[in-house]
Design a protein around this motif. Structure first.
Motif, mmCIF file in Angstrom:
data_model
loop_
_atom_site.group_PDB
_atom_site.id
_atom_site.type_symbol
_atom_site.label_atom_id
_atom_site.label_comp_id
_atom_site.label_asym_id
_atom_site.label_seq_id
_atom_site.Cartn_x
_atom_site.Cartn_y
_atom_site.Cartn_z
ATOM 1 N N CYS A 196 55.863 -9.872 28.958
ATOM 2 C CA CYS A 196 56.067 -9.059 27.739
ATOM 3 C C CYS A 196 54.516 -8.742 27.458
ATOM 4 N N ILE A 197 54.565 -7.152 27.474
ATOM 5 C CA ILE A 197 53.308 -6.415 27.341
ATOM 6 C C ILE A 197 53.322 -5.993 25.843
ATOM 7 N N TYR A 198 52.285 -6.330 24.939
ATOM 8 C CA TYR A 198 52.124 -5.624 23.561
ATOM 9 C C TYR A 198 50.879 -4.735 23.736
ATOM 10 N N VAL A 199 50.948 -3.715 22.770
ATOM 11 C CA VAL A 199 49.934 -2.810 22.927
ATOM 12 C C VAL A 199 49.455 -2.463 21.423
ATOM 13 N N GLY A 200 48.088 -2.278 21.060
ATOM 14 C CA GLY A 200 47.781 -1.928 19.684
ATOM 15 C C GLY A 200 47.009 -0.473 19.780
ATOM 16 N N GLU A 201 47.728 0.269 18.806
ATOM 17 C CA GLU A 201 47.376 1.728 18.801
ATOM 18 C C GLU A 201 46.561 1.883 17.727
ATOM 19 N N ILE A 202 45.952 3.164 17.771
ATOM 20 C CA ILE A 202 45.091 3.510 16.728
ATOM 21 C C ILE A 202 45.317 4.858 16.686
ATOM 22 N N SER A 203 45.754 5.567 15.909
ATOM 23 C CA SER A 203 46.263 6.978 15.815
ATOM 24 C C SER A 203 46.921 7.458 17.031
ATOM 25 N N GLY A 204 47.996 6.672 17.131
ATOM 26 C CA GLY A 204 48.770 6.822 18.675
ATOM 27 C C GLY A 204 48.147 6.476 19.690
ATOM 28 N N VAL A 205 46.708 6.286 20.102
ATOM 29 C CA VAL A 205 46.142 5.970 21.293
ATOM 30 C C VAL A 205 46.059 4.364 21.495
ATOM 31 N N ILE A 206 46.510 3.976 22.564
ATOM 32 C CA ILE A 206 46.230 2.463 23.016
ATOM 33 C C ILE A 206 44.778 2.074 23.019
ATOM 34 N N MET A 213 43.617 1.281 10.955
ATOM 35 C CA MET A 213 44.538 0.350 10.974
ATOM 36 C C MET A 213 45.334 0.374 12.296
ATOM 37 N N MET A 214 45.445 -0.812 12.941
ATOM 38 C CA MET A 214 46.015 -0.695 14.236
ATOM 39 C C MET A 214 47.418 -1.311 14.241
ATOM 40 N N LEU A 215 48.491 -0.590 14.862
ATOM 41 C CA LEU A 215 49.784 -0.661 14.853
ATOM 42 C C LEU A 215 50.112 -1.536 16.477
ATOM 43 N N ILE A 216 50.699 -2.542 16.344
ATOM 44 C CA ILE A 216 50.992 -3.376 17.648
ATOM 45 C C ILE A 216 52.444 -3.361 17.669
ATOM 46 N N ARG A 217 52.815 -3.003 18.870
ATOM 47 C CA ARG A 217 54.114 -2.873 19.453
ATOM 48 C C ARG A 217 54.398 -3.260 20.679
ATOM 49 N N LYS A 218 55.641 -3.954 21.172
ATOM 50 C CA LYS A 218 55.927 -3.921 22.524
ATOM 51 C C LYS A 218 56.170 -2.975 23.535
ATOM 52 N N LEU A 219 55.273 -2.760 24.401
ATOM 53 C CA LEU A 219 55.439 -1.773 25.350
ATOM 54 C C LEU A 219 57.023 -1.707 25.963
ATOM 55 N N SER A 220 57.458 -0.308 26.103
ATOM 56 C CA SER A 220 58.776 -0.459 26.623
ATOM 57 C C SER A 220 58.825 -0.252 28.210
ATOM 58 N N PRO A 221 59.835 -0.678 28.703
ATOM 59 C CA PRO A 221 59.796 -0.908 30.258
ATOM 60 C C PRO A 221 59.584 0.424 30.974
ATOM 61 N N ASP A 222 59.808 1.723 30.456
ATOM 62 C CA ASP A 222 59.511 2.935 30.921
ATOM 63 C C ASP A 222 58.216 3.346 30.777
ATOM 64 N N VAL A 279 52.240 -11.479 27.254
ATOM 65 C CA VAL A 279 52.575 -13.112 27.037
ATOM 66 C C VAL A 279 53.758 -13.451 28.303
ATOM 67 N N LYS A 280 53.759 -14.612 28.651
ATOM 68 C CA LYS A 280 54.798 -14.931 29.695
ATOM 69 C C LYS A 280 55.378 -16.436 29.338
ATOM 70 N N ILE A 334 45.619 -11.771 18.609
ATOM 71 C CA ILE A 334 45.820 -13.135 18.726
ATOM 72 C C ILE A 334 46.921 -13.726 17.532
ATOM 73 N N SER A 335 46.666 -12.979 16.402
ATOM 74 C CA SER A 335 47.403 -13.475 15.171
ATOM 75 C C SER A 335 48.852 -12.940 15.520
ATOM 76 N N HIS A 336 49.052 -11.600 16.005
ATOM 77 C CA HIS A 336 50.253 -11.239 16.398
ATOM 78 C C HIS A 336 51.086 -11.971 17.261
ATOM 79 N N ALA A 337 50.451 -12.457 18.302
ATOM 80 C CA ALA A 337 51.002 -13.359 19.338
ATOM 81 C C ALA A 337 51.245 -14.722 19.023
ATOM 82 N N ILE A 338 50.649 -15.288 17.868
ATOM 83 C CA ILE A 338 50.919 -16.444 17.456
ATOM 84 C C ILE A 338 52.302 -16.334 16.476
ATOM 85 N N ASN A 339 52.279 -15.316 15.755
ATOM 86 C CA ASN A 339 53.574 -14.964 14.902
ATOM 87 C C ASN A 339 54.800 -14.782 15.761
ATOM 88 N N GLU A 340 54.630 -14.013 16.709
ATOM 89 C CA GLU A 340 55.709 -13.823 17.705
ATOM 90 C C GLU A 340 56.193 -14.877 18.417
#
Length: 153
Positions: free
Chosen positions: A36-46, A1-10, A52-53, A81-87
């Motif tokens: 905005c950068i979104y990353v997909g992680e699997i077991s905590g690894v990107i 399962m991939m977790l998609i989250r926004k990358l923080s500025p730091d 998106v802009k 892509i589905s995540h980007a559409i929903n966001e």
């Protein structure tokens, strides 16, 4: 399962993935500053990324989307892509745009499967914008195919 989250500025952007989708680090650096950068992680690894802009008050564009080579063909790109559409929908945009190379056969198929429609061609974009020729799927990447997803309001 991939977790998609926004990358923080730091956090450091996942450059190895970003340049997989766009070989010019200089071009990527130019657009990620205002994106905005979104990353997909699997077991905590990107393992995947999309960028998106906002291009107008009602339009947002996917500037970059990439999946680690070891995870390609497993549906992660479709999840991004589905995540980007929903966001974009949740944020009230009327359209989500994306551009890809004429030689990006798998991406063209994916985007259309996700509901994007071809709306134009930027002829010679890649030969004009990149110093080195780009080859993909045995084809010279010359033109940018522009696609758009329109939200029903």
């Amino acid at each position: 399962m991939m977790l998609i989250r926004k990358l923080s500025p730091d956090e450091t952007p996942p450059w190895e993935l970003l340049v997989l989708a766009d070989p010019s680090r200089m071009i990527v650096e130019g657009y990620i500053k205002s994106s905005c950068i979104y990353v997909g992680e699997i077991s905590g690894v990107i393992m995947a990324v999309y960028v998106v802009k906002e291009t107008s008050k009602i339009v947002v564009e996917i500037m970059n989307v990439a999946v680690h080579e070891d995870y390609q063909g497993k549906g992660l790109g479709k999840q991004l892509i589905s995540h980007a559409i929903n966001e974009a929908s949740n944020q009230g945009y009327a359209q989500l745009e994306i551009g890809t190379g004429n030689s990006s056969i798998h991406q063209l198929k994916l985007y259309q499967q996700c509901g994007f429609r071809i709306v134009g061609v930027d002829f010679d974009y890649f030969t004009r914008s990149y110093d080195e020729p780009i080859y993909e799927n045995g084809l010279l990447c010359q033109d940018m195919i522009r696609l758009c997803y329109t939200f029903e309001n």
